[in-house]
Design a protein around this motif. Sequence first.
Motif, short mmCIF file in Angstrom:
data_model
loop_
_atom_site.label_atom_id
_atom_site.label_comp_id
_atom_site.label_asym_id
_atom_site.label_seq_id
_atom_site.Cartn_x
_atom_site.Cartn_y
_atom_site.Cartn_z
N ALA A 1 0.84 -1.20 0.00
CA ALA A 1 0.00 0.00 0.00
C ALA A 1 0.88 1.25 0.00
O ALA A 1 0.64 2.20 -0.74
CB ALA A 1 -0.92 -0.01 1.22
N SER A 2 1.90 1.21 0.84
CA SER A 2 2.80 2.34 0.95
C SER A 2 3.52 2.60 -0.38
O SER A 2 3.54 3.73 -0.88
CB SER A 2 3.79 2.06 2.08
N LEU A 3 4.06 1.54 -0.95
CA LEU A 3 4.78 1.71 -2.21
C LEU A 3 3.86 2.17 -3.33
O LEU A 3 4.24 2.97 -4.18
CB LEU A 3 5.45 0.39 -2.60
N SER A 4 2.62 1.67 -3.32
CA SER A 4 1.73 2.03 -4.43
C SER A 4 1.21 3.46 -4.30
O SER A 4 0.48 3.93 -5.16
CB SER A 4 0.58 1.03 -4.54
N LEU A 5 1.55 4.13 -3.19
CA LEU A 5 1.22 5.56 -3.10
C LEU A 5 2.38 6.42 -3.59
O LEU A 5 2.34 7.64 -3.52
CB LEU A 5 0.90 5.93 -1.65
N GLY A 6 3.45 5.76 -4.02
CA GLY A 6 4.59 6.52 -4.52
C GLY A 6 5.68 6.70 -3.49
O GLY A 6 6.58 7.51 -3.67
N ALA A 7 5.61 5.96 -2.36
CA ALA A 7 6.65 6.08 -1.35
C ALA A 7 7.92 5.39 -1.82
O ALA A 7 7.85 4.39 -2.53
CB ALA A 7 6.18 5.45 -0.04
N ILE B 1 9.82 2.07 4.86
CA ILE B 1 10.40 1.55 6.10
C ILE B 1 10.09 2.49 7.26
O ILE B 1 9.60 2.08 8.31
CB ILE B 1 11.93 1.40 5.94
N TRP B 2 10.34 3.78 7.03
CA TRP B 2 10.29 4.75 8.12
C TRP B 2 8.87 5.07 8.55
O TRP B 2 8.58 5.30 9.71
CB TRP B 2 11.04 6.01 7.69
N LYS B 3 7.95 5.14 7.56
CA LYS B 3 6.58 5.57 7.88
C LYS B 3 5.62 4.40 8.06
O LYS B 3 4.55 4.57 8.64
CB LYS B 3 6.05 6.47 6.75
#
Lengths: 274, 304, 325
Positions: free
Chosen positions: C211-217, C223-225
């Motif tokens: 989910a995090s990566l697919s928001l452009g992170a 890792i951090w958030k």
Amino acid sequence: MTSVSGITDPQFEDPRLLPAAMSLRDVSVAFHGRVAVRDVTFDVPANRVTALIGPSGSGKTTLLRSLNRLHDLTKGASVSGTILLGDTDIYQGGIPTTVLRSRIGMVFQRPNPFPTMTIYENAVAGLRFNGVKKKSVLDAAAESALTSADLWDSVKQRLNAHAATLSGGEQQRLCIARALAVEPEVLLMDEPTSALDPISTKRIEELMVELKKRVTIVIVTHNMQQAARVSDLTAFLLMGEDRAGEQIEVSPTLKLFSAPEDQRTLDYIQGRFG
Amino acid sequence: MTVTIKDAEIREHLRERSVATLRRRTYISGVMTALCWLAITFAAVPLVAVIYQLLRRGIPVIVKSGFFTTLPQQPTIFDANNTGGVSNALVGSLAVIVYAALFAVPIGVLMGVYLAESTSKFASLLRIITATMVGAPSILMGLFAFEVVVQQMHVGFSIIAGSFGLAVLVLPVLATATEIAIRNVPSTYREAGLALGAKPSTTSLKIVLPAASTGIVSGIILALSRAVGETAPILLVIGGAYAIAWHPNQAASALPFQMFQDVQSNYPSLQNETWGIALVLVGAVFIISFAARLWAARKKKVQR
Amino acid sequence: MTSNTSTDLRQAAEGHRPSAASRGVYEYVVLSAAGLFAIISLYFVGSIVWQALPAIRHQGLYLLTGTSWVSGGATPALSKFGGLSMITGTIETSLIAIVIAVVVGTGTSLAINLLLPSWMRTIAATTVELLAAIPSVVYGVWGMLVLAPLVISTVGPFLNSLPGGNAVFGTVVAGQSLLLAGFVLAIMVLPTYVAISREVIGAVPHELIEASLSLGATRWQTIWKTILPTGRVGLLGAGALALGRALGETVAVVLVIGQVNQLNFRPLQPGVTLASWIASQWGEAIGSDQMNALFALGALLMAASLGVSFISTRLVSRQRSLVNR
């Protein structure tokens, strides 16, 4: 408008003739050399809903995850062929995955809001990842995205509550809002209602039709009725003899469910297998 | 919240920020990822460094004739290299661990069985006590052994006092290992036993325990092999004798004990000898734990 | 067995549910082993506190606040046993150890879970476990004979050459120092920290990472958030567990800390810890009032480490229930 055989509705438009948001050309996905999806070619019409259907093992989800390069995370996965977002080749075009994924959002099978964040923080998480710090913009984006996801009215009083306090359906709509807030051009939805009750499912289906104005949607669903209800274009995949998913038919939804071109599609929608 | 900003403005601001920060974000991510690689390298360095020193400085010591078979000697100014061997420490270590095992293994295993099978309040309390005792500093086991064995039981500084300290140290470890091994036995085994009409106790003894035995035995071996290297629990009570001793009431030496003494001596030759003892200790622990794992893995395969 | 097996089986099973009445020899044997351990544990705590009482009675608060350690010999009234240097030394070395172990250990766990190819994960995990199998006295010998000379020749002069290096780190005299003790402790508690943190990070649901990566992170933003906040309770527990280990480590510390009863706050200065002082003073203390004072230091160490250990197990099990929800 060209006529499509078997369709008599005068209002009918053929989504295949619309401008494409994404184009797939001979797309294959393999894991450790074993092909899971082979040679898929079709265009995703802009501002329409495209459904990927097929029995389990036909590679729907695998194909969907190749559209925002999520397979990059899987060791041993390889994607061949060409996938265009607008004019940009998403694999060879030199576009960073972070930028790509902010232009192509994703909603997952199970609601997965960030458990340590509040509703508000979830809604703006993507903006923060992308470097937005201005409070006024974050606030406006949160409201806009939550409104679009049909969630604003029920959560505006408790934006600082944790996401886990929401019901399953609300959590999934929060995930949709989270994805929308980054203003993606395309939204990928991987069986977004499979973990939800019928009422929540209905709300999300209605939402999808609404969202078309804002974003192009590609949805994977195991539920044929859902595909028929929400989508404009349907791609039917089936597992071939070597267990790799193959594209059988890509047709306007109305046509695919009323007068499919391929016998195997007819067998599937009539429930003969899968 | 009043919204005065339009979607188009949000989109524009977002795209602008996304592009403006992209370089920095990618850079930070790359640096931090590199730091993670650095961390795992850093974590591996001590192991490599210690093993290198053990081999380089330890092998010349243990191949010295009489290292394993003679008693230690005090170097003198006339013969600064007269260090003797470690026969007493070797025997002492074996004696200490054997007596500790005789005490700790039965109680630890039975207690582990209780923890795995009981759902009572006492069991959950005991689980907390066990987890807490696993973290208790080993020097305190030395104080405890002194108080109980040396003072109250009037045994004096002795092998058995050291064994007692080690036993208390490994008891919670053995119990936990046993509990986990039993819990890893599929519940269908137990249900099948009960379904065949066996009493719960018979089911435990005849079906569950045999099925868990591989895990229990390898747990025992791992815990005991590590206990051999423990210094603190025996340091205060074992007495440190320069003669071969194996009777429970005798004072004795032990390998880690002798290392601790020798390295603090003023003779470089004695300090150097500790590398040999260290090599023996570490080699034994590694070989035993490796063999135990291999054996457990093979057993598991055969059972399937 | 007849054809009607399944109902027979079920009835048989239900007829033999464990109950108070069906308790036999087996149950009592098992229960008494458990009871014996409970008694040993209580007796363990009790006897250390009991032996500490005379010192607590005579020295009072001086045990916690005093800095001199003098035995009155035949006249116990002259004895002064202050434990402040040991307390501060324990805290200082443990803090150095925990900071290094948490930073390096978290990076290691992240690398094992997210960066290494799967076939290398087992190797890396086994390697870290091997670190835990090396006896603490071996680390002590290594620290004393190999690292301490390095501190004198290289690390110390380097730290002293930094601007303000003498004021911050203290002037290097011998290799044995608070810094070296903290460093060796860090290596020793690293396997403990990594074992738990690896599990905690590995248990963060993959869906959240996606989910995090697919928001452009970016990977680090993820890792951090996402990963670290999701696992924070468990990571805290892992840190507490490692802290408990560091507090009570004895023989390795004796060999690398310098064993000087001084109230020192600069890393390159020598010092002493509760556990190392007990070990080094034991020989001359037996039978005297000094022994009770050492028991008092032991009681203090016990309270600290059992407390930390208790908290850490609670935290780790809370993380497990959070993730498995």
